[in-house]
Design an enzyme around this catalytic site. Structure first.
Site, PDB file in Angstrom:
ATOM      1  N   LYS A  46      18.289  59.121  -7.398  1.00 27.57           N
ATOM      2  CA  LYS A  46      18.113  57.695  -7.516  1.00 27.57           C
ATOM      3  C   LYS A  46      19.179  56.908  -6.770  1.00 27.57           C
ATOM      4  CE  LYS A  46      16.755  58.115 -12.396  1.00 27.57           C
ATOM      5  NZ  LYS A  46      17.169  57.703 -13.769  1.00 27.57           N
ATOM      6  N   GLU A 101      22.255  58.708   1.816  1.00 30.32           N
ATOM      7  CA  GLU A 101      22.765  59.121   0.508  1.00 30.32           C
ATOM      8  C   GLU A 101      23.744  58.082  -0.023  1.00 30.32           C
ATOM      9  OE1 GLU A 101      22.692  60.684  -2.141  1.00 30.32           O
ATOM     10  OE2 GLU A 101      23.068  62.831  -1.969  1.00 30.32           O
ATOM     11  N   ILE A 103      26.587  58.922  -1.921  1.00 28.52           N
ATOM     12  CA  ILE A 103      27.989  59.346  -1.918  1.00 28.52           C
ATOM     13  C   ILE A 103      28.118  60.812  -1.517  1.00 28.52           C
ATOM     14  CG2 ILE A 103      27.931  59.943  -4.392  1.00 28.52           C
ATOM     15  CD1 ILE A 103      30.781  58.685  -4.564  1.00 28.52           C
ATOM     16  N   ASP A 105      30.689  63.810  -2.193  1.00 26.94           N
ATOM     17  CA  ASP A 105      31.847  64.244  -2.971  1.00 26.94           C
ATOM     18  C   ASP A 105      32.321  65.568  -2.371  1.00 26.94           C
ATOM     19  OD1 ASP A 105      33.697  64.881  -4.881  1.00 26.94           O
ATOM     20  OD2 ASP A 105      32.362  64.774  -6.587  1.00 26.94           O
ATOM     21  N   GLY A 107      30.304  67.524  -0.696  1.00 32.52           N
ATOM     22  CA  GLY A 107      29.510  67.677   0.523  1.00 32.52           C
ATOM     23  C   GLY A 107      28.353  68.649   0.354  1.00 32.52           C
ATOM     24  N   ASP A 160      25.684  55.777 -10.700  1.00 33.22           N
ATOM     25  CA  ASP A 160      25.662  55.640 -12.151  1.00 33.22           C
ATOM     26  C   ASP A 160      26.687  56.530 -12.819  1.00 33.22           C
ATOM     27  OD1 ASP A 160      24.247  58.092 -11.457  1.00 33.22           O
ATOM     28  OD2 ASP A 160      23.813  58.218 -13.592  1.00 33.22           O
TER      29      ASP A 160
END
Ligand code: 5GP
Ligand code: MG
Length: 183
Positions: A46, A101, A103, A105, A107, A160
């Site tokens: 999401k 995307e 994020i 983090d 990868g 989120d």
């Protein structure tokens, strides 16, 4: 600073900074794909739904949008597992793909998706993320990065925490005690 929700430590990227950066990225992407017949933008649900919506509405080149959904991480930290829960509707053969995307983090997710899409014989695949953490272990080359941030848990602008804070207009750091409580 506005009144912050008690879960939040601080705002890391303001709404204004996000909007400015999204415009810059859209300009850059539109220029880079000038020669392409069209661009297929794939948003990862999401988390990327807001970024993908803002970005694509500023593209000046022909483009279409599709989405994939992956299993969530659990509440906060990485489980290291990536699984598709909703795949693309169409084949991507011979398409120029831009994977969007929220994020990066470690990868891991980006690397998984990049490989998965390349196996489907697109004309090209590039990657675009809103935020990239400094500690990205895999050091994946990402083509378009909104912001580099510290290794903290962030929420807002699609991101989120246990499905909360996703629609905040800015990106904020979650208080470590909130995060630790539920891990
Ligand atoms: P990676 O596979 O790069 O370790 O993790 C990528 C995924 O982890 C992201 O797509 C996102 O769902 C989740 N993630 C990693 N860091 C954060 C964060 O700080 N905040 C939120 N909301 N999700 C994160
Ligand atoms: Mg995600």
């Amino acid at each position: 600073m506005r009144h912050l929700h008690t879960d939040l430590e601080q705002v890391l990227v303001s709404q204004e900074a996000i909007q400015g950066r999204v415009s810059e990225l859209a300009l850059q992407i539109s220029s880079d794909y000038q020669e392409a017949e069209r661009l297929l933008v794939i948003g990862v649900l999401k988390g990327a739904f807001i970024f993908a919506a803002d970005l694509t509405r500023q593209l000046s080149i022909p483009h279409v949008v599709d989405f994939m959904a992956l299993t969530s991480y659990g509440r906060s930290t990485s489980s290291g597992e990536v699984r598709i829960v909703m795949d693309l509707r169409e084949p991507i053969e011979n398409e120029h793909v831009l994977l969007v995307e929220d994020i990066v983090d470690s990868g891991q997710t980006m690397r998984y998706l990049d490989r998965l899409l390349k196996d489907r014989n697109p004309a090209s695949v590039r990657t675009c993320v809103m935020v990239k953490k400094h500690g990205d272990r895999l050091k994946l080359p990402i083509d378009y990065v909104g912001f580099d941030i510290a290794d903290v848990w962030v929420v807002g602008y699609g991101l989120d925490y246990a499905d909360r804070h996703r629609t905040l207009p800015y990106i904020a750091e979650l208080k470590p005690e909130v995060y630790r409580k539920l891990v």
